[in-house]
Design a protein around this motif. Structure first.
Motif: not given
Lengths: 327, 304
Positions: A143-152, A181-197
Motif C-alpha cells: 500500500p505504500h506505493f498506492i496513491s492517496w487517490v486510490i487509498v481514499v 463525511g461524518n465530521p466526528d469521525l474525520f480524525k479516526p478515519l485519517m489515522v486508519m488510512e495512514l495505518i493501512w497505507k
C-alpha cells in the motif's frame, strides 16, 4: 583528457595544501582545478541548475509574504507592505483553526500510528518461517506505493455509505458504519488510512534494527534464566531505543505537515471546519482565492516554525545522548 | 530467492518453543493483516468486472461478479477522456523518470567523487532544502514565471531531483571501492566512461529502487496537474480519479461526451476499472524491485 584523468590522484595533495594556501593561492590553481574537474562539473550542471531555479528561486519567492503581490507586476515589482500580511493572517480565526487542526491531527496520528509498525516488526521478526515472513512483508509493503487517490477510493468502496461493510453487514435498518463525511469521525478515519497505507513500510527500519541485535546477548541471558519477556524488556527494547528516538524526532519536526494529499482529497467531504490544515489553507486561500500574500505568510510561518522544531528536536536528542538526525 | 531463506530456520537450543496460544495469536494477527490489505483490492477488482445490474442492485459494489464482463474496460479503452488520461500518466511517468534518473545519477556521481571543485557547497545547498523546502505558492510563481503553466513540463520538471534520492544514490556511489576508480583511470577512462562502464553496472540495485521511487511519485501524483494546468485534457489518471471517483462526480457523462447508449453502464464499474488500471502498473514492477527495498531504503536512512 590527460589532465582530467589525473584528477582524483592529485586531490589529496590539494586538500593538504589548502589551509595555508587559501588566501595566497594563485588564481591559476582554481582555474587548474576547474579544468581538471570539467567533466564532473558538466555532469553536475543540470542538477545544480534545477536546485537553483526550483528550490532557491522558489525560496526567494517567499518574499511575497511581505509584499502586496500583484500577478501582472511580478514578484520583484510588487510593493512592499511589511508585516501587513502577517497581521491579517494572525487576525483570521480560520487560520488558527487550521493551525490547531494541524497540530491535533499530527499528534493523534503520531500516538495511534507510531506503535503499530513497531509491533508488526516485532511480530514479523519472531517468525521462524522465512517464506511466511517474505510473503507477509510483500503484502504489507504494497500500500505504500498506492496513491492517496486510490487509498481514499478503496476506503470509500469498503467502509463508505454504499460500501461493502454497510451492504453486507448493515442490513435493512440503516448504516452500520457511516464514516465518510461524518465530521466526528474525520480524525479516526485519517489515522486508519495512514495505518493501512504506511504501517507495513514503517516496519523496514525496525526490522533492520532488530536484525542487528547480537544473538549472543539473547543466548547468554537465556542461559542465565531470563524468560522471553525479560529478554524482550532488557535486550530487544533497549536495542531499538536509538531508532525509536530518531523516528520520534523526525516526526516532531514534521508536526506542522500532516498528509497534505490525504487531507486535500477529503477536505470537501468533511468540510473545512474539521478538515482544514495549514497546507490546505495555503492552497485554498493562496491559489484558489488569489490571496497570495496572506497565504504565503501562512506557509512561511509554518516553514520557520517547522525548521525551529527540527533544530530543537535535534538538540534534545543530543542532550539525551542520542545521535540525532544530523550533527 | 536463495534457498536458505526459503527453508524453515532452526530454532536455537536456548529459545523456548512458544505456547500454542501465542502461536495461534500470531497466526491470526498475520492472517488478519494480510486480509485487511488484500480485501479492498479484491472488492475493487470484482466490482470492475461485475455486470452493472448487479452493482446497481448492491448499491455500488460486488464481492463476486455474477458473470465476469469487461464492459467497463471496453468503455475505458474506446478512446475517451480516460484513455487520454492514461496516456498522459504513462508519458509523464516514463519521461519524468528518465530525466530524473539521468540527472540524479550525474549529480550524485559528481558529488561522490572526493575533492571535486564546488562539491561541498553544492552538497550543503542541497541539504539545506531539507530544512526549508520550497513551498507551494513560491513554486507556483516560479513555474508561472517560466511560462510552464499548461505545459507537460510543469508535471515533472519542478520535482526533477529529489534530495533524498540524491543522498541515497551518492551514498551508494561513495561505497564503491576507490581501487575500481583508480584502475579505470589507469586504463585511460574519463569520468563519463568510468560512470557508464564501472559505476552503473555496480549500482543496479540503487538505480532500481530510486527509479521506482521516481516512477511511483510521477504515476501517483494528482496535485501538480491541479496546480499547474487549467484544462482537463492535460489531466493524468490520478487527477481524473480524484474528480470523478473520490469526489463522486458522475463520470458517466464524461467518459465519452454522454452518448445515450452508455447510460446502461453503472459508473461505479467504470470507476473501479480505472482504479484497477491505475494500480496494475505498480503491481507489475513491484515484484522485480522488491528485493532491493531494504538495501536501498537503509542506505538512505543511514546516510541522512
Amino acid at each position: 583528457m590527460s589532465v582530467t584523468t589525473k584528477g582524483p590522484e592529485a586531490q589529496p595533495i590539494a586538500v593538504v595544501s589548502k589551509p595555508p594556501g587559501k588566501a595566497e593561492r594563485p588564481k591559476s590553481a582554481l582555474r587548474h582545478r576547474l579544468h581538471r574537474d570539467r567533466a564532473l562539473l558538466l555532469l553536475m550542471a543540470p542538477g545544480v541548475v534545477f536546485f537553483l531555479i526550483f528550490q532557491y528561486g522558489a525560496l526567494f519567492g517567499n518574499v511575497i509574504a511581505f509584499k502586496d503581490y500583484m500577478p501582472f507586476l511580478g514578484v520583484v515589482d510588487s510593493p512592499w507592505v511589511g508585516f501587513a500580511n502577517f497581521r491579517t493572517l494572525f487576525g483570521e480565526a480560520a487560520f488558527w483553526d487550521a493551525a490547531l487542526n494541524t497540530v491535533v491531527l499530527s499528534l493523534v496520528q503520531l500516538v495511534f500510528y507510531f506503535p503499530i509498525p513497531l509491533a508488526l516488526a516485532l511480530l514479523l521478526h519472531s517468525l521462524m518461517q522465512g517464506r511466511v515472513r517474505r510473503f507477509v512483508q510483500s503484502v504489507v509493503y504494497l500500500p505504500h506505493f498506492i496513491s492517496w487517490v486510490i487509498v481514499v477510493a478503496l476506503f470509500q468502496q469498503v467502509i463508505g455509505a454504499d460500501g461493502v461493510i454497510n451492504g453486507t453487514l448493515g442490513g435493512s435498518d440503516g448504516h452500520l458504519v457511516d464514516v465518510i463525511g461524518n465530521p466526528d469521525l474525520f480524525k479516526p478515519l485519517m489515522v486508519m488510512e495512514l495505518i493501512w497505507k504506511e504501517c507495513g513500510w514503517g516496519t523496514i527500519i525496525f526490522l533492520a534494527a532488530l536484525a542487528q541485535i547480537d544473538e549472543g546477548l539473547y543466548e547468554a541471558s537465556a542461559l542465565d534464566g531470563a524468560g522471553p519477556w525479560r529478554r524482550f524488556w532488557h535486550i530487544t527494547l533497549p536495542s531499538l531505543r536509538a531508532v525509536i528516538f530518531l523516528l520520534l524526532i523526525l516526526r516532531l519536526g514534521d508536526i506542522l505537515s500532516v498528509g497534505f494529499e490525504q487531507i486535500l482529497l477529503q477536505r470537501d467531504a468533511f468540510g473545512p471546519d474539521v478538515a482544514e490544515v495549514i497546507d490546505t489553507y495555503v492552497f485554498y486561500h493562496g491559489i484558489r482565492d488569489q490571496n497570495w500574500g496572506v497565504a504565503a505568510a501562512a506557509a512561511l510561518f509554518k516553514g520557520v516554525i517547522g525548521a525551529c522544531l527540527v533544530f530543537t528536536a535535534n538538540k534534545i536528542a543530543h542532550r539525551m545522548g542520542e545521535q540525532g538526525v544530523y550533527r | 530467492m536463495s534457498a536458505d531463506v526459503m527453508q524453515r530456520a532452526e530454532r536455537p537450543a536456548w529459545m523456548e518453543e512458544p505456547r500454542p496460544i501465542t502461536q495461534g495469536f500470531k497466526g491470526l494477527t498475520l492472517v488478519f493483516t494480510v486480509l485487511v490489505v488484500i480485501v479492498p483490492f479484491w472488492v475493487v477488482l470484482a466490482t470492475s468486472f461485475a455486470p452493472d445490474k448487479q452493482v446497481i442492485a448492491n448499491g455500488g459494489y460486488a464481492l463476486w461478479p455474477d458473470r465476469w464482463t469487461t464492459n467497463a474496460y471496453d468503455l475505458i479503452f474506446s478512446g475517451g477522456q480516460i484513455t487520454r488520461a492514461m496516456l498522459v500518466s504513462g508519458g509523464v511517468t516514463v519521461i519524468g523518470t528518465t530525466f530524473s534518473l539521468v540527472c540524479t545519477i550525474m549529480l550524485a556521481y559528481a558529488l561522490a567523487r572526493p575533492g571535486v571543485v564546488g562539491g561541498k557547497p553544492v552538497m550543503l545547498l542541497i541539504l539545506f532544502t531539507f530544512l526549508f523546502p520550497a513551498g507551494m505558492i513560491p513554486s507556483f510563481l516560479v513555474v508561472n514565471g517560466m511560462g510552464m503553466r499548461n505545459t507537460y513540463w510543469a508535471l515533472f520538471l519542478p520535482v526533477l531531483i529529489n534530495a533524498f534520492n540524491l543522498v541515497v544514490m551518492r551514498g551508494f556511489f561513495q561505497g564503491i571501492p576507490a581501487e575500481l576508480f583508480e584502475s579505470a583511470k589507469i586504463d585511460g577512462a574519463g569520468e563519463l566512461r568510468t560512470l557508464v562502464t564501472i559505476v552503473l553496472p555496480l549500482s543496479k540495485a540503487v538505480i532500481a529502487v530510486v527509479g521506482l521511487f521516481y516512477a511511483v511519485g510521477y504515476w501517483n501524483d494528482f496535485f501538480r496537474a491541479i496546480l499547474y494546468t487549467d484544462q482537463a485534457t492535460m489531466w493524468p489518471l490520478q487527477t481524473w480519479m480524484r474528480t470523478y471517483v473520490v469526489q463522486s462526480q458522475n463520470s458517466l457523462i464524461s467518459v465519452q461526451g454522454g452518448v445515450s447508449e452508455q447510460i446502461q453502464f453503472a459508473p461505479q464499474t467504470v470507476n473501479m476499472a480505472v482504479v484497477v488500471l491505475a494500480t496494475v502498473p505498480i503491481l507489475c514492477v513491484y515484484p522485480f524491485i522488491q528485493r532491493y527495498f531494504t538495501k536501498g531504503v537503509l542506505t538512505g536512512a543511514v546516510k541522512s
